[in-house]
Design an enzyme around this catalytic site. Structure first.
Site, PDB file in Angstrom:
ATOM      1  N   TYR A 150       0.845  -1.212   0.000  1.00 32.70           N
ATOM      2  CA  TYR A 150       0.000   0.000   0.000  1.00 32.70           C
ATOM      3  C   TYR A 150       0.871   1.249   0.000  1.00 32.70           C
ATOM      4  O   TYR A 150       0.692   2.155  -0.830  1.00 32.70           O
ATOM      5  CB  TYR A 150      -0.930  -0.002   1.226  1.00 32.70           C
ATOM      6  CG  TYR A 150      -1.522   1.369   1.527  1.00 32.70           C
ATOM      7  CD1 TYR A 150      -2.563   1.886   0.743  1.00 32.70           C
ATOM      8  CD2 TYR A 150      -1.031   2.157   2.570  1.00 32.70           C
ATOM      9  CE1 TYR A 150      -3.090   3.151   0.998  1.00 32.70           C
ATOM     10  CE2 TYR A 150      -1.558   3.414   2.829  1.00 32.70           C
ATOM     11  CZ  TYR A 150      -2.586   3.909   2.046  1.00 32.70           C
ATOM     12  OH  TYR A 150      -3.099   5.167   2.293  1.00 32.70           O
TER      13      TYR A 150
HETATM   14  P1  NAD Z   1     -11.986   5.553   1.837  1.00 33.73           P
HETATM   15  O1  NAD Z   1     -11.806   4.159   1.388  1.00 33.73           O
HETATM   16  O2  NAD Z   1     -13.002   5.832   2.876  1.00 33.73           O
HETATM   17  O3  NAD Z   1     -12.291   6.480   0.571  1.00 33.73           O
HETATM   18  C1  NAD Z   1     -11.772   6.221  -0.709  1.00 33.73           C
HETATM   19  C2  NAD Z   1     -12.924   6.258  -1.703  1.00 33.73           C
HETATM   20  O4  NAD Z   1     -12.387   6.110  -3.018  1.00 33.73           O
HETATM   21  C3  NAD Z   1     -13.930   5.116  -1.515  1.00 33.73           C
HETATM   22  O5  NAD Z   1     -15.225   5.646  -1.323  1.00 33.73           O
HETATM   23  C4  NAD Z   1     -13.841   4.308  -2.817  1.00 33.73           C
HETATM   24  O6  NAD Z   1     -15.086   3.784  -3.231  1.00 33.73           O
HETATM   25  C5  NAD Z   1     -13.276   5.339  -3.784  1.00 33.73           C
HETATM   26  N1  NAD Z   1     -12.507   4.755  -4.892  1.00 33.73           N
HETATM   27  C6  NAD Z   1     -11.486   3.854  -4.796  1.00 33.73           C
HETATM   28  N2  NAD Z   1     -11.015   3.546  -6.014  1.00 33.73           N
HETATM   29  C7  NAD Z   1     -11.736   4.270  -6.904  1.00 33.73           C
HETATM   30  C8  NAD Z   1     -11.709   4.407  -8.314  1.00 33.73           C
HETATM   31  N3  NAD Z   1     -10.860   3.684  -9.065  1.00 33.73           N
HETATM   32  N4  NAD Z   1     -12.575   5.254  -8.911  1.00 33.73           N
HETATM   33  C9  NAD Z   1     -13.450   5.978  -8.165  1.00 33.73           C
HETATM   34  N5  NAD Z   1     -13.529   5.886  -6.807  1.00 33.73           N
HETATM   35  C10 NAD Z   1     -12.692   5.047  -6.195  1.00 33.73           C
HETATM   36  O7  NAD Z   1     -10.536   6.064   2.317  1.00 33.73           O
HETATM   37  P2  NAD Z   1     -10.116   7.315   3.216  1.00 33.73           P
HETATM   38  O8  NAD Z   1      -9.677   6.816   4.524  1.00 33.73           O
HETATM   39  O9  NAD Z   1     -11.182   8.371   3.119  1.00 33.73           O
HETATM   40  O10 NAD Z   1      -8.810   7.802   2.443  1.00 33.73           O
HETATM   41  C11 NAD Z   1      -8.885   8.838   1.445  1.00 33.73           C
HETATM   42  C12 NAD Z   1      -7.498   9.062   0.881  1.00 33.73           C
HETATM   43  O11 NAD Z   1      -6.603   9.487   1.916  1.00 33.73           O
HETATM   44  C13 NAD Z   1      -6.863   7.824   0.259  1.00 33.73           C
HETATM   45  O12 NAD Z   1      -6.113   8.231  -0.864  1.00 33.73           O
HETATM   46  C14 NAD Z   1      -5.927   7.309   1.343  1.00 33.73           C
HETATM   47  O13 NAD Z   1      -4.850   6.575   0.799  1.00 33.73           O
HETATM   48  C15 NAD Z   1      -5.484   8.625   1.958  1.00 33.73           C
HETATM   49  N6  NAD Z   1      -5.043   8.496   3.363  1.00 33.73           N
HETATM   50  C16 NAD Z   1      -5.956   8.187   4.330  1.00 33.73           C
HETATM   51  C17 NAD Z   1      -5.537   8.104   5.653  1.00 33.73           C
HETATM   52  C18 NAD Z   1      -6.490   7.786   6.766  1.00 33.73           C
HETATM   53  O14 NAD Z   1      -6.050   7.731   7.922  1.00 33.73           O
HETATM   54  N7  NAD Z   1      -7.784   7.572   6.507  1.00 33.73           N
HETATM   55  C19 NAD Z   1      -4.184   8.322   5.982  1.00 33.73           C
HETATM   56  C20 NAD Z   1      -3.283   8.612   4.957  1.00 33.73           C
HETATM   57  C21 NAD Z   1      -3.735   8.717   3.649  1.00 33.73           C
END
Ligand code: NAD
Length: 316
Positions: A150
């Site tokens: 990841y």
């Molecule tokens: P999440 O899974 O809740 O949200 C991601 C969304 O993207 C989902 O609703 C999913 O359906 C959508 N998605 C995935 N692939 C897709 C595609 N090919 N086309 C269209 N939609 C698509 O995740 P999150 O926790 O809200 O994370 C959001 C972003 O922040 C991500 O990029 C994640 O890597 C990054 N991030 C999150 C955290 C955390 O603590 N939550 C920490 C560091 C980075």
């Protein structure tokens, strides 16, 4: 004010960002594929409020095959949050999915943005690109040492942003979020699991000995940094919460705010889970005016309140 395109709009962070932009009077196009990483029902609830708003349009589709040129019409800013998240599931046969959803999507999006012209992109990266901290806060110049597929995919997507900046002149900012928590947190994340187990009176399973430490960022702080980054100079910015907590600290906070007592079962450490993260968010403070405001206990209490409401809405 120009339109904002938010990818991953129905997810945890994306849905909060959409709500905040709409509240600010911005017009927002959300894109989400409702991937099966967790339930569609949960994501639908995340965007319930936004969907009633005139300024919001949701496009359901996959960034891997959507017609992006059409979508970018009139869009001045893109917040690219869509991704396949999660460290534990990213190994082995799942890796192609991480490459597709995290790297290929980013390349497709930046290719389209490059053709569209004056559109700025803010890419949601992760503290995981650093691996474990060396016993002090890490700034953006710290060496990258991903400890999971990841993390590697997030780092590769950062490189895509850099490439399109250098070669195609696409204005791209990278935000490295450190463990984001709060209402709507993804169900498989530690605090979310602990809270739902506590509220259901079930035992809590912990990966490892409970000593892993995280820099914890409350969702409203992460959103604040993201909104600021849309307008600020292009760059790479750490977004940490200014509060660090071990897994055991999280469990104590859950016990305190819910009043529940529950069994804690310690198991093997999850592969790719780093021991500690620690942000130096000084650059975000100087350039974005970022100052995290919500501390752990207040943040856990807000998440607990939301989790209790979510359980009433959809008892499992
Ligand atoms: P999440 O899974 O809740 O949200 C991601 C969304 O993207 C989902 O609703 C999913 O359906 C959508 N998605 C995935 N692939 C897709 C595609 N090919 N086309 C269209 N939609 C698509 O995740 P999150 O926790 O809200 O994370 C959001 C972003 O922040 C991500 O990029 C994640 O890597 C990054 N991030 C999150 C955290 C955390 O603590 N939550 C920490 C560091 C980075």
């Amino acid at each position: 004010m120009s339109r904002v395109l938010v990818t991953g709009a129905a997810g945890f962070i994306g849905s909060h960002l959409v709500d905040r932009l709409l509240a600010d009077g911005r017009e927002v196009i959300g894109v989400d594929a409702f991937t099966g990483y967790y339930s569609r029902q949960t994501k639908e609830r995340n965007i319930e409020w936004a969907r009633q708003h005139d300024g919001f349009r949701l496009v359901e589709g996959d960034l891997l095959d959507l017609d992006l040129d059409g979508l970018l019409d009139g869009v001045g800013h893109v917040a690219h949050l869509a991704a396949e998240p999660g460290v534990r599931r990213s190994w082995g046969r799942n890796f192609p999915r991480y490459l597709a959803r995290n790297v290929v999507t980013t390349e497709r999006l930046l290719e389209a943005v490059g053709k569209a012209g004056e559109t700025k992109v803010v890419y949601a990266s992760s503290s995981s690109v650093y691996g474990s901290d060396p016993g002090h806060p890490v700034d953006e110049g710290h060496g990258r040492c991903p400890a999971s597929p990841y993390a590697l995919s997030k780092l590769a997507a950062e490189e895509v942003v850099g490439l399109y900046g250098r070669e195609r002149g696409v204005a791209g900012t990278v935000l490295r979020y450190f463990t984001v928590y709060g209402p709507r947190q993804r169900p498989e994340m530690a605090l979310s699991r602990f809270l739902f187990c506590a509220l259901r009176g079930r035992p809590v399973d912990v990966f490892g000995d409970g000593g892993q430490r995280r820099d914890m960022t409350f969702i409203s702080d992460a959103v604040e940094a993201t909104v600021a980054a849309l307008e600020a100079p292009v760059g790479v910015y750490n977004v940490g919460g200014g509060t660090r907590a071990t897994v055991d600290d999280m469990i104590l906070a859950v016990k305190k705010v819910t009043g529940a007592s529950f069994e804690v079962r310690y198991g093997p450490k999850a592969e790719g889970d780093v021991q500690s993260t620690w942000a130096d968010s000084g650059r975000a403070e100087r350039v974005l005016g970022y100052r995290p405001r919500v501390g752990l206990e207040e943040g856990v209490a807000a998440q607990a309140e939301w989790a209790a409401r979510a359980l009433v809405a959809a008892p499992a």
